[in-house]
Design a protein around this motif. Structure first.
Motif, PDB file in Angstrom:
ATOM      1  N   ASP A   2     -52.387  33.323 -15.145  1.00 43.52           N
ATOM      2  CA  ASP A   2     -52.154  33.576 -16.416  1.00 43.52           C
ATOM      3  C   ASP A   2     -53.027  32.963 -16.462  1.00 43.52           C
ATOM      4  O   ASP A   2     -53.602  31.572 -16.093  1.00 43.52           O
ATOM      5  CB  ASP A   2     -50.772  33.088 -17.426  1.00 43.52           C
ATOM      6  N   ASP A   6     -50.626  30.100 -20.920  1.00 43.09           N
ATOM      7  CA  ASP A   6     -49.726  31.049 -20.974  1.00 43.09           C
ATOM      8  C   ASP A   6     -48.450  30.009 -20.010  1.00 43.09           C
ATOM      9  O   ASP A   6     -48.392  28.786 -19.024  1.00 43.09           O
ATOM     10  CB  ASP A   6     -49.343  31.520 -19.425  1.00 43.09           C
ATOM     11  N   ARG A  27     -45.570  39.450 -18.337  1.00 41.12           N
ATOM     12  CA  ARG A  27     -45.535  40.915 -19.733  1.00 41.12           C
ATOM     13  C   ARG A  27     -44.080  41.618 -19.116  1.00 41.12           C
ATOM     14  O   ARG A  27     -43.317  40.934 -19.990  1.00 41.12           O
ATOM     15  CB  ARG A  27     -46.411  41.726 -19.269  1.00 41.12           C
ATOM     16  N   TYR A  64     -49.436  37.939 -25.728  1.00 37.19           N
ATOM     17  CA  TYR A  64     -49.333  39.299 -24.491  1.00 37.19           C
ATOM     18  C   TYR A  64     -48.874  40.891 -26.058  1.00 37.19           C
ATOM     19  O   TYR A  64     -48.777  41.628 -25.563  1.00 37.19           O
ATOM     20  CB  TYR A  64     -47.650  39.792 -24.318  1.00 37.19           C
TER      21      TYR A  64
END
Length: 214
Positions: A2, A6, A27, A64
């Protein structure tokens, strides 16, 4: 890996280091926890609380899913549409197989997927909140499963009473109610749901004079 945004809550707030997840894995983690979260608290649950449960920042969630509605849409796809087998319509309309056998096969598989807490509770919360999830799902179910079932019943019916969509919905709703009793009302469930499903199907077919081997 990520990107730098993240970060888990502990990384951002406490300076500790945790493994960063690939985007697809992160996700999926968010969607899986969102399913459990909304099943517990309803669709009014706050994304801030969901982020806390996940141990991530709220801003990460919105990396996301741009909006809460987008997240709920992902939950819908996972819990509802993702559980509908694409071959069910074909199998339900295969007249080489007796209609009773087709119905038993479908509802045995379908009930195994929906007779569980998250599916039932999210569906009920969605209805109570006036959300579109269950309306869309029921329309989809009606189009791809129940209308073909009505056509098969019409083709085999041997009584003066002609089957209607209301009859098909009554059959379907009676079977789904087995799961509602357990997961919404928290009443004892049948030891063998398939036995109850078979009774409902036999009653439905007998009403229209359809034999077991038709």
């Amino acid at each position: 890996m990520d990107g730098p945004t993240d970060k888990t809550a502990s990384e951002s707030d406490c300076g500790t280091i945790r493994r960063r997840l690939p985007p697809a894995e992160r996700r999926q983690q968010i969607v899986d926890e969102a399913v459990r979260f909304f099943a517990e608290v309803g669709l009014d649950g706050k994304t801030r609380e969901l982020a806390k449960r996940l141990g991530v920042t709220q801003s990460l969630l919105f990396n996301y899913f741009a909006t809460k509605d987008d997240l709920i849409e992902a939950v819908y796809e996972k819990v509802y549409i993702g559980r509908l087998s694409p071959d069910w319509p074909e199998r339900l309309t295969d007249r080489n197989v007796p209609l009773r056998d087709r119905l038993m096969a479908f509802y045995s598989e379908y009930s195994a997927l929906i007779f569980e807490r998250d599916w039932m509770r999210i569906f009920m919360f969605s209805g109570l909140a006036g959300a579109s999830l269950n309306h869309r799902y029921l329309k989809h179910l009606g189009d791809v499963i129940l209308r073909p079932l009505l056509s098969e019943t019409e083709a085999l019916a041997r009584t003066d009473v002609r089957p209607t969509m209301e009859d098909v919905w009554n059959l379907h709703g009676g079977i789904v109610y087995i799961g509602i009793r357990q997961h919404i009302y928290r009443m004892p469930a049948p030891e063998s749901p398939d036995d109850e499903i078979a009774r409902a199907i036999d009653k439905y077919l007998q009403f229209f004079g359809i034999e077991r081997d038709d």
